[in-house]
Design a protein around this motif. Structure first.
Motif: not given
Ligand SMILES: Nc1ncnc2c1ncn2[C@@H]1O[C@H](COP(=O)(O)OP(=O)(O)OP(=O)(O)O)[C@@H](O)[C@H]1O
Ligand SMILES: [Mg+2]
Length: 224
Positions: A148, A174, A176
């Motif tokens: 993340r 991705p 957080l």
């Protein structure tokens, strides 16, 4: 994760970014402090010879996580830490600003989760691309490695920051949901060798921010 929740082996979080000054040590120590204050047994493996994490812990008394200089383990860090997994609930590895250094590769080989702090500015993002490659490479040997991005020093009110944030999904890792804003409290915590919780009411908002981050990280790891 507190012992009573029955987790037998530590979850390992490696904080990595090729870019110097992105906030690796700050994130590692804030997260470790929050996880320890929530009742977890936490080791910070300081894998950076600059020893920022170790200096932070030594700047005060009573930092609630153990912090140890393991930079000398280099490419054997994962083997060293594997033997200690049963002694902790969380091991947080603070790495040097070299995504392909043996010690960083070793950290990513053992980690359940790689956290990549990124300051939302173009040069920081460009420099972080090397980190994405290092994570992809680590997945050959550690296919379940989660990753993340953690937006650090966020200043969401500026157009540039918003444009850079909009680019982050293309980064391929991705985000957080929790972010760290630019706050004096984080520097104070380092200066005093403290956690955010220990700074008390003067760091109340910062403390909420770090607790939210720690909760999200625990949620990711508990699901494994
Ligand atoms: N969210 C923040 N708010 C305020 N200051 C911050 C924040 N994050 C980092 N800093 C400051 O920015 C500087 C760099 O942070 P830090 O040492 O955590 O980065 P790093 O990625 O570990 O650096 P290195 O690559 O040298 O190990 C430090 O002075 C730190 O106190
Ligand atoms: Mg550092």
């Amino acid at each position: 994760m507190p012992v009573e929740d029955g987790l037998l082996s530590a979850r390992v979080i490696a904080v990595v970014n090729q870019k110097g000054g992105a906030g690796k040590s700050t994130l590692a120590m804030l997260l470790a402090g929050a996880l320890a204050e929530a009742g977890g047994r936490v080791l910070v493996a300081d894998a950076d010879p600059q020893n920022t994490a170790l200096r932070w812990a030594r700047a005060g008394a009573g930092f609630p996580a153990e912090v140890e200089d393991l930079s000398g383990e280099e490419g054997k860090l994962h083997k060293h830490l594997r033997k200690r997994l049963d002694d902790y609930d969380y091991i947080v590895i603070d790495s040097p600003p070299h995504a392909s250094a043996p010690v960083t590769e070793s950290a990513l080989r053992l980690a359940d989760l790689a956290l990549v702090p990124v300051i939302p500015s173009p040069p920081d993002l460009w420099a972080s691309l090397r980190t994405r490659e290092a994570i992809a490479h680590a997945r050959h040997k550690n296919p379940d490695l989660l990753a993340r991005i953690v937006v650090n020093q966020a200043q969401l009110n500026t157009l540039l920051a918003q444009e850079v944030l909009a680019m982050l999904p293309e980064f391929g890792i991705p985000l957080l949901a929790a972010q760290l804003k630019s706050r004096t409290a984080y520097r104070q915590a380092a200066a005093l060798g403290a956690t955010l919780g220990a700074l008390g009411h003067r760091a109340a908002i910062a403390s909420l921010e770090v607790d939210a981050l720690a909760r999200e990280v625990r949620g990711l790891l508990d699901g494994l």
